[in-house]
Design an enzyme around this catalytic site. Structure first.
Site, PDB file in Angstrom:
ATOM      1  N   SER A 145       0.846  -1.207   0.000  1.00  0.00           N
ATOM      2  CA  SER A 145       0.000   0.000   0.000  1.00  0.00           C
ATOM      3  C   SER A 145       0.875   1.248   0.000  1.00  0.00           C
ATOM      4  O   SER A 145       2.077   1.171   0.284  1.00  0.00           O
ATOM      5  CB  SER A 145      -0.852  -0.029   1.271  1.00  0.00           C
ATOM      6  OG  SER A 145      -1.429   1.224   1.556  1.00  0.00           O
ATOM      7  N   TYR A 158      -3.663  -0.278   9.812  1.00  0.00           N
ATOM      8  CA  TYR A 158      -3.440  -0.611   8.401  1.00  0.00           C
ATOM      9  C   TYR A 158      -2.003  -0.274   8.011  1.00  0.00           C
ATOM     10  O   TYR A 158      -1.312  -1.069   7.355  1.00  0.00           O
ATOM     11  CB  TYR A 158      -4.446   0.182   7.563  1.00  0.00           C
ATOM     12  CG  TYR A 158      -4.487  -0.143   6.092  1.00  0.00           C
ATOM     13  CD1 TYR A 158      -5.137  -1.284   5.627  1.00  0.00           C
ATOM     14  CD2 TYR A 158      -3.897   0.701   5.153  1.00  0.00           C
ATOM     15  CE1 TYR A 158      -5.202  -1.571   4.266  1.00  0.00           C
ATOM     16  CE2 TYR A 158      -3.955   0.423   3.793  1.00  0.00           C
ATOM     17  CZ  TYR A 158      -4.612  -0.718   3.355  1.00  0.00           C
ATOM     18  OH  TYR A 158      -4.666  -0.996   2.006  1.00  0.00           O
TER      19      TYR A 158
HETATM   20  P1  NAP Z   1     -11.785  -5.010  -1.285  1.00  0.00           P
HETATM   21  O1  NAP Z   1     -12.508  -4.445  -2.445  1.00  0.00           O
HETATM   22  O2  NAP Z   1     -12.268  -4.730   0.082  1.00  0.00           O
HETATM   23  O3  NAP Z   1     -11.512  -6.591  -1.457  1.00  0.00           O
HETATM   24  C1  NAP Z   1     -10.788  -7.320  -0.487  1.00  0.00           C
HETATM   25  C2  NAP Z   1     -11.207  -8.752  -0.553  1.00  0.00           C
HETATM   26  O4  NAP Z   1     -10.549  -9.515   0.496  1.00  0.00           O
HETATM   27  C3  NAP Z   1     -12.717  -8.934  -0.343  1.00  0.00           C
HETATM   28  O5  NAP Z   1     -13.213  -9.893  -1.262  1.00  0.00           O
HETATM   29  C4  NAP Z   1     -12.770  -9.432   1.083  1.00  0.00           C
HETATM   30  O6  NAP Z   1     -13.932 -10.136   1.419  1.00  0.00           O
HETATM   31  C5  NAP Z   1     -11.537 -10.317   1.134  1.00  0.00           C
HETATM   32  N1  NAP Z   1     -11.179 -10.662   2.507  1.00  0.00           N
HETATM   33  C6  NAP Z   1     -11.168  -9.852   3.581  1.00  0.00           C
HETATM   34  N2  NAP Z   1     -10.824 -10.547   4.689  1.00  0.00           N
HETATM   35  C7  NAP Z   1     -10.611 -11.832   4.276  1.00  0.00           C
HETATM   36  C8  NAP Z   1     -10.254 -13.024   4.944  1.00  0.00           C
HETATM   37  N3  NAP Z   1     -10.001 -13.041   6.265  1.00  0.00           N
HETATM   38  N4  NAP Z   1     -10.126 -14.158   4.233  1.00  0.00           N
HETATM   39  C9  NAP Z   1     -10.383 -14.160   2.903  1.00  0.00           C
HETATM   40  N5  NAP Z   1     -10.736 -13.068   2.203  1.00  0.00           N
HETATM   41  C10 NAP Z   1     -10.858 -11.904   2.891  1.00  0.00           C
HETATM   42  O7  NAP Z   1     -10.291  -4.473  -1.357  1.00  0.00           O
HETATM   43  P2  NAP Z   1      -9.419  -3.997  -2.587  1.00  0.00           P
HETATM   44  O8  NAP Z   1      -9.492  -2.523  -2.622  1.00  0.00           O
HETATM   45  O9  NAP Z   1      -9.677  -4.790  -3.805  1.00  0.00           O
HETATM   46  O10 NAP Z   1      -8.011  -4.368  -1.969  1.00  0.00           O
HETATM   47  C11 NAP Z   1      -7.326  -5.576  -2.191  1.00  0.00           C
HETATM   48  C12 NAP Z   1      -5.973  -5.469  -1.511  1.00  0.00           C
HETATM   49  O11 NAP Z   1      -5.295  -4.294  -1.987  1.00  0.00           O
HETATM   50  C13 NAP Z   1      -6.054  -5.290   0.005  1.00  0.00           C
HETATM   51  O12 NAP Z   1      -4.969  -5.958   0.597  1.00  0.00           O
HETATM   52  C14 NAP Z   1      -5.929  -3.788   0.190  1.00  0.00           C
HETATM   53  O13 NAP Z   1      -5.462  -3.439   1.450  1.00  0.00           O
HETATM   54  C15 NAP Z   1      -4.940  -3.468  -0.894  1.00  0.00           C
HETATM   55  N6  NAP Z   1      -4.928  -2.081  -1.337  1.00  0.00           N
HETATM   56  C16 NAP Z   1      -6.065  -1.450  -1.774  1.00  0.00           C
HETATM   57  C17 NAP Z   1      -5.969  -0.147  -2.248  1.00  0.00           C
HETATM   58  C18 NAP Z   1      -7.144   0.641  -2.752  1.00  0.00           C
HETATM   59  O14 NAP Z   1      -6.988   1.854  -2.950  1.00  0.00           O
HETATM   60  N7  NAP Z   1      -8.299   0.037  -2.981  1.00  0.00           N
HETATM   61  C19 NAP Z   1      -4.739   0.488  -2.268  1.00  0.00           C
HETATM   62  C20 NAP Z   1      -3.619  -0.187  -1.786  1.00  0.00           C
HETATM   63  C21 NAP Z   1      -3.727  -1.472  -1.340  1.00  0.00           C
HETATM   64  P3  NAP Z   1     -15.135  -9.289   2.153  1.00  0.00           P
HETATM   65  O15 NAP Z   1     -15.839  -8.584   1.052  1.00  0.00           O
HETATM   66  O16 NAP Z   1     -15.950 -10.334   2.824  1.00  0.00           O
HETATM   67  O17 NAP Z   1     -14.493  -8.370   3.131  1.00  0.00           O
HETATM   68  C1  GCO Z   2      -7.005   5.218   3.195  1.00  0.00           C
HETATM   69  C2  GCO Z   2      -7.055   4.278   2.024  1.00  0.00           C
HETATM   70  C3  GCO Z   2      -5.686   3.696   1.715  1.00  0.00           C
HETATM   71  C4  GCO Z   2      -5.749   2.850   0.466  1.00  0.00           C
HETATM   72  C5  GCO Z   2      -4.493   2.268  -0.007  1.00  0.00           C
HETATM   73  C6  GCO Z   2      -3.487   3.278  -0.384  1.00  0.00           C
HETATM   74  O1  GCO Z   2      -7.938   5.204   3.983  1.00  0.00           O
HETATM   75  O2  GCO Z   2      -6.045   5.987   3.269  1.00  0.00           O
HETATM   76  O3  GCO Z   2      -8.005   3.310   2.166  1.00  0.00           O
HETATM   77  O4  GCO Z   2      -5.104   3.122   2.800  1.00  0.00           O
HETATM   78  O5  GCO Z   2      -6.707   1.863   0.560  1.00  0.00           O
HETATM   79  O6  GCO Z   2      -3.999   1.230   0.764  1.00  0.00           O
HETATM   80  O7  GCO Z   2      -2.422   2.671  -1.022  1.00  0.00           O
END
Ligand code: NAP
Ligand code: GCO
Length: 264
Positions: A145, A158
Site C-alpha cells: 500500500s 493498516y
Molecule cells: P476489497 O474491495 O475490500 O476486497 C478485499 C477482498 O478480500 C474482499 O473480497 C474481502 O472479502 C476479502 N477478505 C477480507 N478478509 C478476508 C479473509 N479473512 N479471508 C479471505 N478473504 C478476505 O479491497 P481492494 O481494494 O480490492 O483491496 C485488495 C488489496 O489491496 C487489500 O490488501 C488492500 O489493502 C490493498 N490495497 C487497496 C488499495 C485501494 O486503494 N483500494 C490500495 C492499496 C492497497 P469481504 O468482502 O468479505 O471483506
Molecule cells: C485510506 C485508504 C488507503 C488505500 C491504499 C493506499 O484510507 O487511506 O483506504 O489506505 O486503501 O492502501 O495505497
C-alpha cells in the site's frame, strides 16, 4: 522470441479475489495463460466471484477460506494442489481497513487488521513455500500500500500491517531466494474499489468528497487508479520476466510517492 510474460501452465492462487484488485489481477494473469484459483471468506462471495469470472470467459476455481485461519489455509492448499495442481504463483491480496483515530481504536480492532493484512500473508506464504521449493521455485506477490511508506490520520493499524508486509516481503525474498522463489510486493496507490468507496462518495450538494479532491491533488496522474492498472505489474512479477527481481516493492500509484504535492 519466447514471450517472457507467458503464464501458460502456471497455477495462480489469488486470495480474496471475488472482486476488486484481486479480481483484476486474476483476470490479467488468466489473459497471460495462468489457471486461476481464488478464495473468499463466504460462500456467497465465492459464488459471486465464480459468476464474474465466467462472465469474463475465465474458468476459475473458487474456494471458501478465511486466510487468518491457519488450519483452513493448510486444507485449502492441500485441496488446490490435489484438485487443480501445484501452486506456482501466490498473490496475498485479501485485506481489510478500519479507519478509526488511533486513540479511539481498541486493541481488538487493531489486532483484527494486523491479523488479516499481515499475519495472513505469513500464514498463506508459509503454506505454499515448501511445495514451491520442491517444484524448483515460485512467485509470491504481496499487495502492500501507500501506507507501507506513508502514514495518515485514522489508519494506524493498516499502516502498521502494510509496513510490516513490506518487510515480510523482503524477508521471504532473503530467506527463500536461494530456492528460486521471488517474493515481491505491489504497492497500489489510491484505487477505486469498494474499499475506498467511502472516500469517494459524492456529497449531498453534488460536490466531490474532500478526500477525493485531496487524492486527485496528490496524484500527478490526476486520477484514481483502476483495479486494472495493477494487472500488468502483477503479470510481470508472476512471470519469467522478473526472475532476478526479488524483495522489491513496485509502487503503482500514478506518481504519488514521487510528488511533494501541488504548490499553493
Ligand atoms: P476489497 O474491495 O475490500 O476486497 C478485499 C477482498 O478480500 C474482499 O473480497 C474481502 O472479502 C476479502 N477478505 C477480507 N478478509 C478476508 C479473509 N479473512 N479471508 C479471505 N478473504 C478476505 O479491497 P481492494 O481494494 O480490492 O483491496 C485488495 C488489496 O489491496 C487489500 O490488501 C488492500 O489493502 C490493498 N490495497 C487497496 C488499495 C485501494 O486503494 N483500494 C490500495 C492499496 C492497497 P469481504 O468482502 O468479505 O471483506
Ligand atoms: C485510506 C485508504 C488507503 C488505500 C491504499 C493506499 O484510507 O487511506 O483506504 O489506505 O486503501 O492502501 O495505497
Amino acid at each position: 522470441m519466447k514471450n517472457q510474460f507467458d503464464l501458460t501452465g502456471k497455477v495462480a492462487l489469488i486470495t480474496g479475489a471475488s472482486y476488486g484488485i484481486g479480481f483484476a489481477i486474476a483476470k490479467a494473469m488468466a489473459g497471460a495463460g495462468a489457471t486461476i484459483v481464488f478464495n473468499d471468506i463466504k460462500q456467497e462471495l465465492v459464488d459471486k466471484g465464480l459468476a464474474s469470472y465466467k462472465e469474463a470467459g475465465i474458468e476459475a476455481h473458487g474456494y471458501v477460506c478465511d486466510v487468518t485461519d491457519e488450519e483452513a489455509v493448510g486444507n485449502l492448499i492441500k485441496t488446490v494442489t490435489a484438485e487443480v495442481g501445484h501452486i506456482n504463483i501466490l498473490v496475498n491480496n485479501a485485506g481489510i481497513i478500519k479507519r478509526i483515530p488511533m486513540c479511539e481504536m481498541s486493541a481488538a480492532q487493531f489486532r483484527q487488521v494486523i491479523d488479516v493484512d499481515l499475519n495472513a500473508p505469513f500464514i498463506v506464504a508459509k503454506a505454499v513455500i515448501p511445495d514451491m521449493i520442491e517444484q524448483g521455485g515460485g512467485k509470491i506477490i504481496n499487495i502492500c500500500s501507500m501506507m507501507s511508506e506513508l502514514g495518515r490520520e485514522t489508519v494506524s493499524a493498516y499502516a502498521a500491517a502494510k509496513g510490516g508486509l513490506k518487510m515480510l516481503t523482503k524477508n521471504i525474498a532473503s530467506e527463500y531466494g536461494q530456492y528460486n522463489i521471488q517474493c515481491n510486493g505491489i504497492g497500489p496507490g489510491y484505487i477505486a474499489t469498494p474499499q475506498t468507496a467511502p472516500l469517494r462518495e459524492v456529497q449531498p450538494d453534488g460536490s466531490k468528497h474532500p478526500f477525493d479532491q485531496f487524492i486527485l491533488a496528490k496524484t500527478p496522474a490526476n486520477r484514481w487508479g483502476e483495479a486494472e492498472d495493477l494487472g500488468g505489474p502483477a503479470v510481470f512479477l508472476a512471470s519469467a520476466a522478473s526472475d532476478f527481481v526479488n524483495g522489491h516493492i513496485l509502487y503503482v500509484d500514478g506518481g504519488i510517492l514521487a510528488y511533494i504535492g501541488k504548490q499553493p
